[in-house]
Design a protein around this motif. Structure first.
Motif, PDB file in Angstrom:
ATOM      1  N   PRO A  62      -0.456  90.624  20.793  1.00  0.00           N
ATOM      2  CA  PRO A  62      -0.234  89.916  19.559  1.00  0.00           C
ATOM      3  C   PRO A  62       1.317  89.233  19.688  1.00  0.00           C
ATOM      4  O   PRO A  62       2.157  89.929  20.476  1.00  0.00           O
ATOM      5  CB  PRO A  62      -0.289  90.739  18.275  1.00  0.00           C
ATOM      6  N   SER A  63       1.742  88.202  18.975  1.00  0.00           N
ATOM      7  CA  SER A  63       3.082  87.882  18.977  1.00  0.00           C
ATOM      8  C   SER A  63       4.081  88.795  18.322  1.00  0.00           C
ATOM      9  O   SER A  63       3.346  89.596  17.309  1.00  0.00           O
ATOM     10  CB  SER A  63       3.253  86.573  18.721  1.00  0.00           C
ATOM     11  N   ALA A  64       5.570  88.719  18.237  1.00  0.00           N
ATOM     12  CA  ALA A  64       6.285  89.259  17.612  1.00  0.00           C
ATOM     13  C   ALA A  64       6.124  89.055  16.112  1.00  0.00           C
ATOM     14  O   ALA A  64       6.291  89.651  14.924  1.00  0.00           O
ATOM     15  CB  ALA A  64       7.656  89.204  17.937  1.00  0.00           C
ATOM     16  N   GLN A  65       5.900  87.650  15.764  1.00  0.00           N
ATOM     17  CA  GLN A  65       5.633  87.039  14.296  1.00  0.00           C
ATOM     18  C   GLN A  65       4.516  87.790  13.906  1.00  0.00           C
ATOM     19  O   GLN A  65       4.497  88.038  12.649  1.00  0.00           O
ATOM     20  CB  GLN A  65       5.561  85.822  14.479  1.00  0.00           C
ATOM     21  N   VAL A  66       3.314  87.992  14.534  1.00  0.00           N
ATOM     22  CA  VAL A  66       2.068  88.622  14.056  1.00  0.00           C
ATOM     23  C   VAL A  66       2.541  90.219  13.749  1.00  0.00           C
ATOM     24  O   VAL A  66       1.879  90.562  12.564  1.00  0.00           O
ATOM     25  CB  VAL A  66       0.893  88.512  15.009  1.00  0.00           C
TER      26      VAL A  66
END
Length: 288
Positions: A62-66
């Protein structure tokens, strides 16, 4: 040890957060007190299908934003947010800044650390490595823990003692809380794939069974750095001890210092140390 630590962490926290804590109505016919996948997905702004893939381990990047959105939705503390990121990076096999290998397992305390212990006498204090081996201790620590059997082994280990020695249950009236803290420290302080952690976990899974394995699988429990510990001492009676933990990250060690939480405990420790009554004073502070 599970190979889907990230998914386990997300599912455990989702099931632990109530709708009220997330600002949602409880609603009728709710099977569990925690959040449904659809609720967490909505709060975090991701699809239910993507959250399902994360929880099941079918997506491990998962991305840092997620990760940030999920942490906000679950109202995670800073410590738990760091663990969430570490689990994501360990699962993806990257980011050495987040999941760097731990230093070699220490089996001895450095001379300067031992000198610090000398300055702490007669307070009960010990140097532990990350798997709970007692590497060095003050004489005050020996007088406190020797009579309960903690130092009997050739290589004393706090986790082995608590989970496999029957005397520990008599010594710690709040045994469950002590066990929770020790396992949380083991899980949160070093890389989860560390071979020494894995070896100790495998050993205690056999010798201690579900009381260890269920705690080891619970990623929602975090260790307390400070707090009150109750000890039923065979010579000094009931003791209430505050503890402070000082970390030595480069060595993979920590110094744990115990101090009296009330006047009766201070007097009891004075008697154990052969000191005049009143030499020690109770330490005020947060308890729990």
């Amino acid at each position: 040890m599970s190979d889907n630590e990230l998914g386990t962490f997300l599912r455990t926290w989702r099931e632990a957060v109530t709708p009220a804590e997330a600002g949602l109505p409880a609603g009728p016919r709710r099977r569990t007190p925690g959040l449904r996948r659809a609720e967490l997905a909505t709060l975090a702004g991701v699809s239910v299908e993507y959250l399902t893939r994360l929880e099941q381990g079918r997506d491990r990047n998962p991305s840092a934003q997620v990760l940030g959105a999920l942490a906000d939705a679950l109202n995670l503390s800073l410590r738990d947010r760091m663990l969430l990121r570490r689990l994501a990076k360990e699962g993806d096999g990257g980011d050495p800044l987040v999941c760097a290998a731990a230093p070699p397992l220490s089996r001895a305390a450095r001379p300067t650390v031992r000198a610090v212990l000398d300055r702490l006498e007669p307070a009960p204090a010990a140097v532990l490595n990350w798997i709970g081996d007692v590497l060095a201790h003050t004489e005050g620590y020996a007088r406190l823990t020797g009579p309960i059997g903690l130092l009997d082994a050739e290589r004393p280990n706090l986790l082995r003692y608590v989970f496999t020695d029957e005397r520990a249950r008599a010594a710690y009236p709040d045994w469950d809380r002590v066990a929770d803290d020790l396992v949380a420290q083991l899980r949160h302080e070093v890389p989860l794939r560390d071979p020494y952690v894995a070896a100790l976990a495998d050993e205690l899974s056999v010798t201690a069974g579900a009381e260890f394995t269920e705690r080891f699988a619970d990623l929602a429990v975090t260790p307390r750095r400070v707090g009150t510990q109750h000890l039923a001492h065979p010579e000094a009676g009931e003791l209430r001890l505050l503890h402070e933990t000082l970390t030595l990250p480069d060595d993979g060690q920590r110094i744990v210092v115990h101090l009296p939480a009330d006047d009766s405990t201070a007097a009891a420790l004075d008697r154990l140390d052969g000191r005049r009554p009143g030499a020690l004073r109770a330490v005020g502070g947060r308890t729990g």
